[in-house]
Design an enzyme around this catalytic site. Sequence first.
Site, PDB file in Angstrom:
ATOM      1  N   CYS A   2       0.848  -1.186   0.000  1.00 37.93           N
ATOM      2  CA  CYS A   2       0.000   0.000   0.000  1.00 37.93           C
ATOM      3  C   CYS A   2       0.889   1.244   0.000  1.00 37.93           C
ATOM      4  CB  CYS A   2      -0.934   0.098   1.192  1.00 37.93           C
ATOM      5  SG  CYS A   2      -2.017  -1.323   1.377  1.00 37.93           S
ATOM      6  N   ARG A  27       3.851  -0.369  -4.850  1.00 35.33           N
ATOM      7  CA  ARG A  27       3.565  -0.895  -3.511  1.00 35.33           C
ATOM      8  C   ARG A  27       2.205  -1.584  -3.419  1.00 35.33           C
ATOM      9  NH1 ARG A  27       6.921   1.647   0.649  1.00 35.33           N
ATOM     10  NH2 ARG A  27       5.404   0.856   2.119  1.00 35.33           N
ATOM     11  N   TRP A  74      -2.973  -2.640  -1.498  1.00 38.60           N
ATOM     12  CA  TRP A  74      -2.726  -4.076  -1.669  1.00 38.60           C
ATOM     13  C   TRP A  74      -3.585  -4.750  -0.608  1.00 38.60           C
ATOM     14  CZ3 TRP A  74      -0.861  -8.247   1.161  1.00 38.60           C
ATOM     15  CH2 TRP A  74      -0.469  -9.369   0.413  1.00 38.60           C
ATOM     16  N   ASN A 100      -1.716   2.270   6.075  1.00 39.81           N
ATOM     17  CA  ASN A 100      -0.909   1.082   5.749  1.00 39.81           C
ATOM     18  C   ASN A 100      -0.695   0.319   7.044  1.00 39.81           C
ATOM     19  OD1 ASN A 100      -0.611   2.066   3.207  1.00 39.81           O
ATOM     20  ND2 ASN A 100       1.571   2.516   3.362  1.00 39.81           N
ATOM     21  N   GLY A 101      -0.708  -1.010   6.965  1.00 36.09           N
ATOM     22  CA  GLY A 101      -0.479  -1.805   8.171  1.00 36.09           C
ATOM     23  C   GLY A 101      -1.720  -2.608   8.520  1.00 36.09           C
ATOM     24  N   GLU A 481      16.247 -18.562  -7.759  1.00 33.97           N
ATOM     25  CA  GLU A 481      15.920 -17.168  -8.076  1.00 33.97           C
ATOM     26  C   GLU A 481      15.365 -17.050  -9.510  1.00 33.97           C
ATOM     27  OE1 GLU A 481      15.351 -14.611  -6.573  1.00 33.97           O
ATOM     28  OE2 GLU A 481      15.549 -12.995  -8.026  1.00 33.97           O
ATOM     29  N   LYS A 485      11.616 -15.657 -10.479  1.00 32.44           N
ATOM     30  CA  LYS A 485      11.345 -14.570 -11.439  1.00 32.44           C
ATOM     31  C   LYS A 485      10.281 -15.006 -12.434  1.00 32.44           C
ATOM     32  CE  LYS A 485      12.562 -11.892  -9.806  1.00 32.44           C
ATOM     33  NZ  LYS A 485      13.326 -11.870  -8.595  1.00 32.44           N
ATOM     34  N   GLU A 488       6.755 -15.281 -10.793  1.00 39.90           N
ATOM     35  CA  GLU A 488       6.205 -13.980 -10.388  1.00 39.90           C
ATOM     36  C   GLU A 488       5.564 -13.227 -11.544  1.00 39.90           C
ATOM     37  OE1 GLU A 488       9.796 -12.127  -8.479  1.00 39.90           O
ATOM     38  OE2 GLU A 488       8.241 -11.199  -7.252  1.00 39.90           O
ATOM     39  N   HIS A 504      15.195 -37.489  -6.960  1.00 38.88           N
ATOM     40  CA  HIS A 504      14.617 -37.984  -5.704  1.00 38.88           C
ATOM     41  C   HIS A 504      13.125 -37.675  -5.621  1.00 38.88           C
ATOM     42  CE1 HIS A 504      18.486 -39.191  -4.162  1.00 38.88           C
ATOM     43  NE2 HIS A 504      18.967 -38.038  -4.610  1.00 38.88           N
ATOM     44  N   LYS A 603       5.440  -4.684  -3.754  1.00 40.44           N
ATOM     45  CA  LYS A 603       6.889  -4.533  -3.675  1.00 40.44           C
ATOM     46  C   LYS A 603       7.429  -4.746  -2.270  1.00 40.44           C
ATOM     47  CE  LYS A 603      10.913  -3.513  -5.384  1.00 40.44           C
ATOM     48  NZ  LYS A 603      11.553  -4.632  -6.114  1.00 40.44           N
TER      49      LYS A 603
HETATM   50  O1  M6R Z   1      12.361  -5.826   0.278  1.00 38.13           O
HETATM   51  P1  M6R Z   1      12.799  -7.240   0.546  1.00 38.13           P
HETATM   52  O2  M6R Z   1      14.073  -7.566  -0.129  1.00 38.13           O
HETATM   53  O3  M6R Z   1      12.833  -7.582   2.005  1.00 38.13           O
HETATM   54  O4  M6R Z   1      11.667  -8.131  -0.110  1.00 38.13           O
HETATM   55  C1  M6R Z   1      11.665  -9.511   0.051  1.00 38.13           C
HETATM   56  C2  M6R Z   1      10.722 -10.176  -0.925  1.00 38.13           C
HETATM   57  O5  M6R Z   1       9.405  -9.767  -0.694  1.00 38.13           O
HETATM   58  C3  M6R Z   1      11.091  -9.850  -2.373  1.00 38.13           C
HETATM   59  O6  M6R Z   1      12.409 -10.189  -2.662  1.00 38.13           O
HETATM   60  C4  M6R Z   1      10.155 -10.585  -3.353  1.00 38.13           C
HETATM   61  O7  M6R Z   1      10.388 -11.960  -3.294  1.00 38.13           O
HETATM   62  C5  M6R Z   1      10.356 -10.024  -4.748  1.00 38.13           C
HETATM   63  N1  M6R Z   1       9.093  -9.711  -5.336  1.00 38.13           N
HETATM   64  C6  M6R Z   1      11.103 -10.924  -5.640  1.00 38.13           C
HETATM   65  O8  M6R Z   1      11.178 -10.474  -6.939  1.00 38.13           O
END
Ligand code: M6R
Length: 608
Positions: A2, A27, A74, A100-101, A481, A485, A488, A504, A603
Amino acid sequence: MCGIVGFTGNRPAAQILIDGLKRLEYRGYDSAGITLAGKELITVKAVGKVRNLEAAVNEHGTLPNTTGIAHTRWATHGAPSVKNAHPHMDSSGRFAVVHNGIIENYAELKQKLEQQGHKFVSDTDSEVIPNLIAEFYQGDFVQAVASALRRISGTYGIAVLCSDYPDTIIAARHGSPIVVGLGDDCNIVASDVTPLAAYTRKVIYLDDGDLAILSPKNVELRTIENLPVEREVSSIDWDVSASGKGSYEHFMLKEIFEQPDSIANTIRGRLDHHLKSAILSGLGLSPHELAKISRIVIAGCGTSLHAGMVGEYFFEDIASIPTEVEQAAEFRYRNPIIDPDTLVLPISQSGETADTLAAVREAMNKGAIVAALCNVVGSTIAREAGRGIYLHAGPEISVASTKAFTCQVTVLLMLALMLGRNRRLNRDDGERLMLEIEKLPELIRETLKQAPVIEKIAEKYAYAEDFFYIGRGCLYPTALEGALKLKEISYIHAEGYHAAELKHGPIALLDEKVPVLALANAIPGQEKMIGNIQECLARKSSVIAVVTGDDTAADQFTGDIIRVPPSSRFIAPLTTVVALQLFAYYFARARGCEIDHPRNLAKSVTVE
Ligand code: M6R
């Protein structure tokens, strides 16, 4: 998670707030809303992107109001909808709040407020805040907000308007960041600095329990006990243009291509040619204190967790320090064994991730040496840890993290070099590693030249609904990783596995419809990886191979080959991940996906 922005000045606020929301859209983007102050508060909301809100606001014609608050959401409590979008009003329509929160005692507060005659229209926890303020209001805005906040448990970053105070915004923070920008003839408040940079360089980061009272010419700080308080004025050090898309189609692509520069910024001034080591002064540890570190524990989430997993290989291999990596959400519940010689490294791009913050607090409470690796300067984790290493990656707007990962891994490698030189790593080996780190921007630039090849391969495979990524050694977390990507931003099922683990269990899923992306770089373990590729081919999977330079090791198996420049095993995760980022980007683009704003994601994840 948010975004909040508020503006009070001597010009119409509506477009300023909309522009601010666009910069905060990373956000959250389920819905958005705006309230303009005046004798009557004017509220407009829309589901979906900020551009929908902008269109709805434009339907009102020119709005002269010079004070307002806005929010991009969000969803946590209640589905994305107009009624659940912020700002929320009290039932008399006098107060508007963006939040927010999470308000943990909202159910109990709501029940009491309903008994007192307040009417609720949304499914959110946030709506209790304006009603609670209204309940305490006897003509003094500040007093009412402070009294209400003292009744709330949970986390909040808020901005509030009151129709009796048409040029005032009250902002407050507890566990969810709020930054106040000090402008000329205007003041502005937001959940992070991104929308402030266009108006001012001078900012104040609120601490938990702070209230800021903003009017066009003045900002006053108080605590929620309504006592005066002073906070340091900091300065924003990045360029406003850095948070724009430039000529790129998406922020993600821009940020992928920025990596030679962002890594150069991460390295700048941190390598010591005389000592053949790195200087990371933000750690604030003497060589003697560094030498006493007996164990490292890394905590992070998502991409930052994967960076930590790469770091584990560095610390054990280069510095011989036993290292563990912990999903940050597990850290405090596992009751980790921490002693005064344990170095805890929380890793977070945003510096606001709730689980990582909780790990920081737990580690500090247990007396560990805590040093945070954050990108966002002044973020909560950076401030609470007190010591650490900033990434200097520049603003990362794309929800899918790219340049933050490579800068995190670069910092971890420099830290391993420094700790290694502080122990058994000799000058020659130190120098070799240092020179490799220095060459990194050039190696990433070389890798980016593969973009057209990667684009073609990604388009060829864009039919796939499942994907496996396999790697070994520090290319194992790189595979994780790469798969993260892809899932996501393209919404397909993608899994990263250690290449040896495939047989396995997961190998049962392989067939001609499930391609495998194999990290077959020329580093130790390559022959075993070639064997693993054969196992995949035998199950009829197509294979895409990442290889080193003009290595021909994978030529016999596949024509779909991505070449990254030759390097040692320590550098390979960095070059390789850039290729995987490009692959995910072009794959998602070929499927017509919303790349910068993937569904369901935000984000910075400020809820546990
Ligand atoms: O801001 P941060 O690095 O703590 O965020 C952690 C994860 O939320 C963040 O890396 C998330 O997995 C990304 N969307 C990955 O692309």
